[in-house]
Write a protein that holds these residues in place. Structure first.
Motif, PDB file in Angstrom:
ATOM      1  N   LEU A  51       0.823  -1.204   0.000  1.00 49.24           N
ATOM      2  CA  LEU A  51       0.000   0.000   0.000  1.00 49.24           C
ATOM      3  C   LEU A  51       0.856   1.253   0.000  1.00 49.24           C
ATOM      4  O   LEU A  51       1.986   1.252   0.477  1.00 49.24           O
ATOM      5  N   SER A  52       0.260   2.305  -0.488  1.00 49.81           N
ATOM      6  CA  SER A  52       0.821   3.635  -0.336  1.00 49.81           C
ATOM      7  C   SER A  52      -0.225   4.434   0.435  1.00 49.81           C
ATOM      8  O   SER A  52      -1.400   4.419   0.076  1.00 49.81           O
ATOM      9  N   VAL A  53       0.209   5.078   1.510  1.00 49.64           N
ATOM     10  CA  VAL A  53      -0.711   5.859   2.337  1.00 49.64           C
ATOM     11  C   VAL A  53      -0.222   7.298   2.385  1.00 49.64           C
ATOM     12  O   VAL A  53       0.953   7.559   2.629  1.00 49.64           O
ATOM     13  N   PHE A  54      -1.140   8.222   2.128  1.00 51.70           N
ATOM     14  CA  PHE A  54      -0.813   9.645   2.202  1.00 51.70           C
ATOM     15  C   PHE A  54      -1.843  10.312   3.089  1.00 51.70           C
ATOM     16  O   PHE A  54      -3.042  10.105   2.882  1.00 51.70           O
ATOM     17  N   PRO A  55      -1.438  11.083   4.057  1.00 48.10           N
ATOM     18  CA  PRO A  55      -0.069  11.321   4.478  1.00 48.10           C
ATOM     19  C   PRO A  55       0.511  10.091   5.165  1.00 48.10           C
ATOM     20  O   PRO A  55      -0.208   9.297   5.764  1.00 48.10           O
ATOM     21  N   GLU A  56       1.794   9.977   5.052  1.00 43.34           N
ATOM     22  CA  GLU A  56       2.510   8.809   5.530  1.00 43.34           C
ATOM     23  C   GLU A  56       2.330   8.571   7.037  1.00 43.34           C
ATOM     24  O   GLU A  56       2.396   7.441   7.509  1.00 43.34           O
ATOM     25  N   THR A  57       2.078   9.618   7.770  1.00 42.32           N
ATOM     26  CA  THR A  57       1.915   9.503   9.230  1.00 42.32           C
ATOM     27  C   THR A  57       0.664   8.719   9.611  1.00 42.32           C
ATOM     28  O   THR A  57       0.512   8.335  10.766  1.00 42.32           O
ATOM     29  N   LEU A  58      -0.217   8.460   8.653  1.00 45.64           N
ATOM     30  CA  LEU A  58      -1.464   7.748   8.941  1.00 45.64           C
ATOM     31  C   LEU A  58      -1.419   6.265   8.573  1.00 45.64           C
ATOM     32  O   LEU A  58      -2.454   5.606   8.502  1.00 45.64           O
ATOM     33  N   LYS A  59      -0.211   5.719   8.375  1.00 43.86           N
ATOM     34  CA  LYS A  59      -0.071   4.297   8.026  1.00 43.86           C
ATOM     35  C   LYS A  59      -0.729   3.389   9.065  1.00 43.86           C
ATOM     36  O   LYS A  59      -1.477   2.484   8.719  1.00 43.86           O
ATOM     37  N   TYR A  91      -0.012  -6.714   5.183  1.00 43.87           N
ATOM     38  CA  TYR A  91       0.159  -5.394   4.582  1.00 43.87           C
ATOM     39  C   TYR A  91       1.608  -4.940   4.685  1.00 43.87           C
ATOM     40  O   TYR A  91       2.247  -5.099   5.719  1.00 43.87           O
ATOM     41  N   THR A  92       2.111  -4.388   3.595  1.00 44.65           N
ATOM     42  CA  THR A  92       3.413  -3.731   3.573  1.00 44.65           C
ATOM     43  C   THR A  92       3.211  -2.364   2.939  1.00 44.65           C
ATOM     44  O   THR A  92       2.167  -2.102   2.335  1.00 44.65           O
ATOM     45  N   PHE A  93       4.212  -1.515   3.074  1.00 38.04           N
ATOM     46  CA  PHE A  93       4.084  -0.161   2.556  1.00 38.04           C
ATOM     47  C   PHE A  93       5.216   0.163   1.607  1.00 38.04           C
ATOM     48  O   PHE A  93       6.346  -0.288   1.789  1.00 38.04           O
ATOM     49  N   ASP A  94       4.896   0.960   0.605  1.00 38.15           N
ATOM     50  CA  ASP A  94       5.892   1.457  -0.322  1.00 38.15           C
ATOM     51  C   ASP A  94       6.338   2.819   0.195  1.00 38.15           C
ATOM     52  O   ASP A  94       5.534   3.744   0.278  1.00 38.15           O
ATOM     53  N   ASP A  95       7.596   2.909   0.566  1.00 38.85           N
ATOM     54  CA  ASP A  95       8.130   4.151   1.123  1.00 38.85           C
ATOM     55  C   ASP A  95       8.910   4.968   0.104  1.00 38.85           C
ATOM     56  O   ASP A  95       9.664   5.869   0.466  1.00 38.85           O
ATOM     57  N   THR A  96       8.742   4.689  -1.168  1.00 40.35           N
ATOM     58  CA  THR A  96       9.483   5.371  -2.219  1.00 40.35           C
ATOM     59  C   THR A  96       9.290   6.880  -2.160  1.00 40.35           C
ATOM     60  O   THR A  96      10.253   7.641  -2.276  1.00 40.35           O
ATOM     61  N   GLU A  97       8.046   7.325  -1.996  1.00 42.67           N
ATOM     62  CA  GLU A  97       7.767   8.758  -1.964  1.00 42.67           C
ATOM     63  C   GLU A  97       8.454   9.441  -0.784  1.00 42.67           C
ATOM     64  O   GLU A  97       9.015  10.523  -0.919  1.00 42.67           O
ATOM     65  N   GLU A  99      11.170   8.411   0.821  1.00 44.44           N
ATOM     66  CA  GLU A  99      12.610   8.410   0.572  1.00 44.44           C
ATOM     67  C   GLU A  99      12.986   9.476  -0.450  1.00 44.44           C
ATOM     68  O   GLU A  99      14.003  10.169  -0.306  1.00 44.44           O
ATOM     69  N   ALA A 100      12.161   9.628  -1.479  1.00 45.94           N
ATOM     70  CA  ALA A 100      12.426  10.653  -2.498  1.00 45.94           C
ATOM     71  C   ALA A 100      12.345  12.054  -1.891  1.00 45.94           C
ATOM     72  O   ALA A 100      13.143  12.937  -2.245  1.00 45.94           O
ATOM     73  N   ALA A 101      11.405  12.263  -0.979  1.00 42.09           N
ATOM     74  CA  ALA A 101      11.268  13.574  -0.335  1.00 42.09           C
ATOM     75  C   ALA A 101      12.503  13.898   0.499  1.00 42.09           C
ATOM     76  O   ALA A 101      12.976  15.048   0.507  1.00 42.09           O
ATOM     77  N   VAL A 102      13.054  12.912   1.196  1.00 40.64           N
ATOM     78  CA  VAL A 102      14.264  13.126   2.002  1.00 40.64           C
ATOM     79  C   VAL A 102      15.439  13.501   1.095  1.00 40.64           C
ATOM     80  O   VAL A 102      16.191  14.435   1.382  1.00 40.64           O
ATOM     81  N   ILE A 103      15.588  12.785   0.003  1.00 40.10           N
ATOM     82  CA  ILE A 103      16.683  13.066  -0.938  1.00 40.10           C
ATOM     83  C   ILE A 103      16.509  14.454  -1.552  1.00 40.10           C
ATOM     84  O   ILE A 103      17.465  15.221  -1.649  1.00 40.10           O
TER      85      ILE A 103
END
Length: 115
Positions: A51-59, A91-97, A99-103
């Protein structure tokens, strides 16, 4: 089974899961949940839903809501896909977004410093 057929099967499960949660789960208005991937084990005992959850804090809240509606999700899934038994959902999460924001933030900080 060829890898192409296997991937098509995974895509079918992903679509069925996404449609099922759209029908039976109500997320808060400030939460966006997207089903990115589904991987079913060979014996169909387990399915890993990415899953992808936005905002990430609500996983955690998203998983709590999904767990609370799990029986309804499984019943809806049974109408959409034919399996000998209903798999256990993980359930697992895609943290790509994230990680991209940190970079991107790091790059912007370096630009501001003139490096």
């Amino acid at each position: 089974m060829s890898s192409h057929r296997l991937e098509a099967g995974f895509e079918h499960v992903r679509e069925a899961f996404a449609e099922s949660i759209r029908e039976v789960v109500e997320f808060p208005r400030d939460m966006l949940v997207t089903v990115l991937e589904a991987k079913l084990t060979a014996n169909t005992a387990h399915v890993r839903i990415t899953l992808s959850v936005f905002p990430e804090t609500l996983k955690d809240e998203a998983v709590r809501i999904l767990r609370g509606a799990e029986q309804d999700i499984k019943e809806e899934l049974m109408t959409r896909i034919r399996l000998r038994r209903m798999p256990r959902i993980h359930y697992t999460f895609d943290d790509t977004e994230a990680e991209a924001a940190v970079i991107e933030r790091a790059i912007n900080e370096l630009k501001e410093k003139g490096e």
